[in-house]
Scaffold this active site. Structure first.
Site, PDB file in Angstrom:
ATOM      1  N   ASP A 596      -6.072  -2.176  -3.256  1.00  0.00           N
ATOM      2  CA  ASP A 596      -4.891  -1.415  -2.865  1.00  0.00           C
ATOM      3  C   ASP A 596      -4.215  -0.857  -4.115  1.00  0.00           C
ATOM      4  OD1 ASP A 596      -2.737  -0.389  -1.256  1.00  0.00           O
ATOM      5  OD2 ASP A 596      -3.107  -2.015   0.168  1.00  0.00           O
ATOM      6  N   HIS A 644      -4.839   3.824  11.508  1.00  0.00           N
ATOM      7  CA  HIS A 644      -3.815   4.446  12.359  1.00  0.00           C
ATOM      8  C   HIS A 644      -2.802   5.256  11.549  1.00  0.00           C
ATOM      9  CE1 HIS A 644      -1.593   0.351  11.954  1.00  0.00           C
ATOM     10  NE2 HIS A 644      -1.003   1.210  11.143  1.00  0.00           N
TER      11      HIS A 644
END
Length: 746
Positions: A596, A644
């Protein structure tokens, strides 16, 4: 049902072995019938030799004659050395009577009746969202949590222990009859039970577990061997057979919509449906005994010291006792003569409770539309005797009509969330936790929270109406859900998540019409020119609030999706590391890397150290869009609650990078709140998708959309596994062709 292979039937009839891999539930019905019709007594050389009784009259007589057919050597056979006995079934008199007396308090008639409202609420709360959604898996979403939840109510197991019981039991059955000792399964089970005993002795309450753990004889606690024998028996028998029978009821009704309609009109048939289910499909196919003397049955003498198998399934389908035994007849007058609860001194101690559970399940199902199987279910044995369903995928005929009550609930839904926000901000749940079980009245709450009595009383009433508080004497105390999730300092504390929504998410929702009208996020971000996940646009509050929700979802993912061959996991966009932590906790062979942005990796590193997993989980700084490729060296890639946030082109780009980063045979796992194929729900996925309109360029997608993108990226062997977590309801898994597959299963 597939037609069994005649050669397999013949072999197993002559050399009966319930641990033979070909002895499946479908095969078992035919084999058991053939054995029953062959002779009153048959013999098999398997496992050192065993004798089989299969006719109703003989099995019932053996169950009644405990002096000749002893349980003292253990009814499970074969059995790994080191496994404690199961109470009371593995004991003969005189020990049996004392143990059964110790086990009777929670299943007495008055106690069972006392539990009925809580059991009914549990059943209603589990089935309602499935019916509202219109589809689901009645094993994973209903039968399993219902059985374990009733067990928790019955004896007082903590929520943490309830979450572990099914997996521990599955492991126990897997190894009990095949391992040379109990080390692969009993220490882990014992550790969970020991923690429950420690808790019950440290903080006694009014539960049966607390009573049993603190019970003394001549000033001494019960011996550990006896104590754990009782607790493990309740944990296993208290949920396993209930889960299996409830599953069978649900499965049979799903295939018979006419019977479902009859039950709505003729509820008096419900007890007959339960009894006939127990007779027709005994949840525990057989038990064993050991003879204490030579005994002759049907002209055959069984020697003293012989292992005897009692085939309950064959006995329950004996045509001499039950006419047309393979038919399902809810009006069968003698269905209750079945032997599924045993007979004699070992008749099931919890039979009254079980019958109540089955009645409640049928009554609560009758409140909802008719449902039907949407996929074929598979059955299999655990430990060669417990008949399990892999899933019962169903679709309800129609979603329930909203009606005025539902419309008003939607209209005022904001009020519920804001009541929770106010209670959390004011520290109500933490204060009530400090008060203990006695709780506090409105005046005490007002004084301690620094507010006036009027709003204190109104807020307490609101929280009680939402099920967050319960009455306690003249005041209020935390309900179990608030005590577990809303008390600061608890492991699964969600108060920071509530605060994050209020501060970061809800302001954008106040402008949702603008977002829908312009197709532009309405959430205000400090740096509009930067990506939404840059440090300036996603405050620490976001990651702190999301971590416990992600941990709970990661736990559900780890329990619902098995990755038996995975050894190196790359958690792309892994955030605070919650998913990597939970997956590594559930799989001791797994190592993981959280990939990340730099500021997010710093947060993840701290969480990983707090979990004590820094030797198995690392972090790697990067940007999965800006970097040309994803890091290599991993056999599994996880994308959990990531896709999403983005539109289709970027998601396709990311999946292509996953394909290139994986070795041949590697697996990608997409875990999300999946929208159903016809895009009518479920509610949580649909509203989360609208939340993405408010804050991101993405939305929630269907499993079919993910499948198409994965196939276009080059993946194959694509499948969807349903599970239920607070922020995900399924995982789409796919494999890169070639090599040795990592493998996955539900």
């Amino acid at each position: 049902m597939a037609i069994p292979d005649p050669d397999i039937i013949a072999r197993l009839t002559e050399q009966f072995d319930f641990h033979d891999p070909h002895y499946t539930p479908d095969v078992a019905e035919t084999v058991n019938r053939e054995i029953r019709e062959k002779a009153a007594v048959t013999y098999s050389p398997a496992h050192g030799g065993m004798w089989i009784l299969s006719r109703y009259e003989d099995v019932k007589a053996a169950l009644k004659d405990h002096a000749t057919f002893s349980s003292g050597s253990g009814v499970h056979f074969p059995r790994a050395p080191g496994m404690p006995k199961f109470a009371p079934i593995d004991f003969d008199p005189p020990e049996h009577g004392g143990i059964r007396k110790l086990m009777s308090p929670p299943v007495r008639g008055d106690q069972v009746r006392r539990l009925e409202p809580d059991i009914r609420k549990l059943a209603a709360d589990l089935i309602a969202p499935i019916a509202e959604r219109g589809h689901g898996d009645l094993v994973a979403e209903f039968a399993r949590p219902f059985a374990v939840g009733v067990l928790g109510l019955l004896i007082g197991l903590s929520e943490q222990a309830q979450g572990e019981i099914r997996g521990l039991t599955r492991t126990l059955w897997k190894h009990l009859s095949t391992d040379s000792d109990a080390e692969k399964f009993w220490p882990a089970y014992h550790a969970v039970l020991a923690e429950e005993v420690r808790r019950a002795r440290a903080r006694p309450d009014d539960s049966y577990l607390s009573w049993l753990a603190n019970h003394t004889v001549d000033g001494e606690h019960l011996p550990d061997e006896q104590l754990y024998s009782i607790i493990v028996s309740y944990c296993i028998a208290g949920h396993d057979n209930t889960m299996n029978t409830v599953s069978r009821i649900l499965w049979h009704l799903a295939g018979d919509p006419d019977l479902q309609r009859r039950l709505k009109d003729e509820p008096e048939l419900m007890p007959g449906v339960a009894e006939e289910t127990l007779r027709r499909w005994c949840p525990t196919d057989r038990f064993t005994r050991v003879t204490t003397r030579d005994v002759t049955i049907g002209g055959t003498t069984i020697p003293r010291g012989a292992r005897v198998v009692l085939l309950f399934d064959a006995a329950n389908r004996d045509p001499k006792e039950f006419g047309s035994p393979d038919d399902f007849d809810p009006r069968r007058g003698n269905a209750h003569h079945h032997l599924s609860f045993g007979h004699g001194i070992h008749h099931c101690v919890g039979a009254q409770l079980a019958r109540l559970e089955f009645r409640i399940v049928l009554e609560e199902l009758a409140r909802h539309p008719v449902y039907r199987l949407s996929e074929r279910s598979q059955t299999y044995f655990e430990n060669g005797r417990h008949i399990m369903f892999d899933k019962i995928a169903v679709r309800f005929d129609r979603p329930p009509a909203p009606g005025l009550d539902r419309l008003m609930g939607i209209t005022t839904g904001l009020w519920e969330s804001q009541a929770l926000v106010a209670a959390t901000d004011l520290g109500l749940f933490g204060f009530l936790a400090e008060c203990g079980g006695e709780g506090a009245d409105a005046d005490t709450v007002a004084d301690n929270l620094g507010i006036e009595r009027r709003p204190a009383e109104v807020l307490l009433t609101a929280c009680a109406s939402l099920g967050l508080l319960r009455l306690s004497g003249d005041g209020y105390a935390n309900a179990p859900v608030a005590d577990h999730y809303l008390v600061p300092g608890k492991p699964d504390y969600l108060g920071d998540y509530v605060g994050m929504l209020q501060t970061y998410v809800y302001p954008g929702w106040m402008r949702v019409t603008e977002a829908v009208r312009t197709n532009t996020p309405s959430r205000v971000i400090p740096q509009p020119g930067k990506e939404i996940f840059d440090a300036e646009n996603r405050p620490t509050l976001f990651w702190r609030g999301l971590h416990p929700l992600s941990a709970l979802t990661g736990r559900a993912l780890a329990a619902g999706v098995d990755l038996p061959g995975a050894t190196r996991l790359l958690d792309v966009g892994g955030g605070s590391g919650a998913f990597a932590i939970e997956l590594c906790r559930g799989n001791p062979r797994l190592r993981a890397t959280v990939f990340d942005l730099p500021h997010v990796c710093a947060i993840a590193g701290q969480r990983i150290r707090e979990a004590g997993l820094e030797d198995r989980i690392g972090t790697l700084q990067g940007d999965f869009f800006q970097d040309a490729e994803l890091p290599g060296g991993h056999d599994t890639i996880l994308l959990s609650m990531v896709l999403h946030d983005w539109d289709e082109p970027r998601n396709r780009e990311l999946l292509a990078k996953c394909y290139r980063a994986l070795p041949a045979g590697g697996t990608v796992v997409i875990s999300e709140l999946l929208v159903n194929a016809d895009k009518t729900g479920p509610v949580d996925a649909a509203l989360m998708s609208l939340n993405m309109i408010v804050g991101t360029p993405g939305r929630n997608y269907t499993a079919r959309e993910y499948e198409r993108w994965l196939r276009d990226a080059g993946f194959d062997d694509i499948r969807t596994v349903e599970f239920q977590g607070p922020a995900a309801n399924g995982a789409v898994l796919a494999r890169k062709p070639g090599g040795v597959s990592v493998g996955y299963s539900a």
